[in-house]
Design an enzyme around this catalytic site. Structure first.
Site, PDB file in Angstrom:
ATOM      1  N   HIS A  48       0.833  -1.203   0.000  1.00 13.14           N
ATOM      2  CA  HIS A  48       0.000   0.000   0.000  1.00 13.14           C
ATOM      3  C   HIS A  48       0.871   1.258   0.000  1.00 13.14           C
ATOM      4  CE1 HIS A  48      -2.831  -3.010   1.614  1.00 13.14           C
ATOM      5  NE2 HIS A  48      -3.759  -2.266   1.042  1.00 13.14           N
ATOM      6  N   ASP A  85      -4.217  -6.298  -8.077  1.00 11.26           N
ATOM      7  CA  ASP A  85      -4.493  -5.614  -6.816  1.00 11.26           C
ATOM      8  C   ASP A  85      -4.730  -4.140  -7.174  1.00 11.26           C
ATOM      9  OD1 ASP A  85      -4.829  -5.127  -4.108  1.00 11.26           O
ATOM     10  OD2 ASP A  85      -2.958  -6.091  -3.507  1.00 11.26           O
TER      11      ASP A  85
END
Length: 336
Positions: A181, A250
């Site tokens: 992230h 993702d």
């Protein structure tokens, strides 16, 4: 045909601008996060508005509902579920698999109630002692064979409840020492070591959908993360692992990836993934992704159709009995 991307949205309802965007760009699906969730009626309305806007009553709606700390639909309005790691660590193998199946069946019930048809779970990453906390207890085990068995049980529970599973993060995020992230993890393990992590994905290669990892595996492709690497997608995901279903990226808004969003999406499509996932609800970023997303066609269209066809009418569920079993499991595990 819908375009080969999934978008998020900013709040509890689609704004006028968001409705116009999804009408014009026709994303394959929508993914919802905690920022999009208040109560059942609100969530149903959000999902209904999305499907009305794209003109497809069966348009996929996704969520990350794993249990543990990854529960977008959370108490007090929904049940709390134990994490994957807690289930495996606290019960015998047979009991753990039964618990995973039951928990996933209850999660599927929660999702189906509001119209969500896809759960981005189970996590098939193989844990290590040094696995980054971004995975942590989301992983079932440090043993690949147990990850495979528990992942199979969880997927079966979802499917029995009419919800499609998405196995993640192909070909394995457990060796990463950074949070994708926020930065790009680089894994220096050998090809032989990595093949141990492929096992759960290979064992569950018959499932309808998977999600890729934003991780560089130096032994496979020292330059590109798996998500954007044609070598990893074709030789490992499709080849060595043998995953034949739909593979989505993702979230492309994660900081592991660099560059303009149209370029991020383009490299992912060039690598051979079927769908690009954009989650954060930032409309200008989503527009950039949509600008390069092709209409679903060819093998990607076939895989998307096969995935949706795997969703069946839910099996009967005695909710009172299932909740009593869940309470017993949580008591055994010592979790609330």
């Amino acid at each position: 045909m819908p375009k080969a991307f999934i978008c998020g949205c900013a709040g509890l309802a689609l704004s006028r601008e968001e409705r116009a965007f999804v009408r014009e760009s026709d994303p394959w699906g929508l993914i919802v996060f905690k920022r999009n969730v208040d109560d059942r009626d609100q969530l149903r309305d959000l999902i209904r508005t999305f499907r009305d806007s794209v003109g497809r009553a069966d348009a996929p709606v996704l969520i990350d509902q794993e249990g543990g700390r990854v529960q977008r639909m959370a108490p007090p309005r929904w049940r709390a579920y134990p994490s994957a790691g807690a289930i495996e660590a606290g019960l015998s193998p047979f009991e753990a698999e039964s618990a995973a199946r039951l928990i996933a069946r209850l999660i599927a019930h929660d999702l189906s109630e509001v119209g969500i048809t896809v759960d981005c779970a189970p996590v098939l990453d193989v844990a290590e002692l040094a696995t980054h906390a971004v995975i942590g207890s989301r992983a079932f085990s440090q043993r690949p064979e147990r990850v495979a068995a528990m992942g199979r049980a969880f997927a079966e529970g979802l499917l029995a409840g009419g919800v499609l599973p998405v196995v993640k993060h192909l070909p394995g995020h457990g060796r990463a020492r950074a949070d994708s992230h926020h930065e790009l993890p680089v894994v220096e393990a050998s090809r032989k070591e990595l093949e141990r992590d492929f096992l759960p994905f290979a064992e569950l290669r018959d499932l309808p959908m998977a999600m890729s990892a934003h991780v560089v595996f130096s032994a496979l492709d020292p330059v590109r993360p798996a998500t954007a690497s044609r070598i990893v997608v074709q030789e490992i995901m499709r080849g060595k692992v043998g995953f034949a279903g739909l593979i989505m990226s993702d979230d492309v808004s994660m900081k592991a990836l660099r560059g303009p969003f149209d370029e991020r999406a383009r490299t992912i499509f060039e690598a051979g993934l079927d769908i690009v996932l954009h989650c954060n609800g930032e409309l200008e970023e989503a527009r950039a992704v949509a600008s390069v997303a092709p209409e679903l066609s060819g093998e990607s269209l076939r895989r998307a159709g096969a995935a949706m066809a795997a969703r069946v009418v839910p099996q009967a569920l005695d909710l009172d009995e299932a909740e009593a079993k869940l309470a017993s499991i949580k008591k055994t595990l010592g979790v609330s």
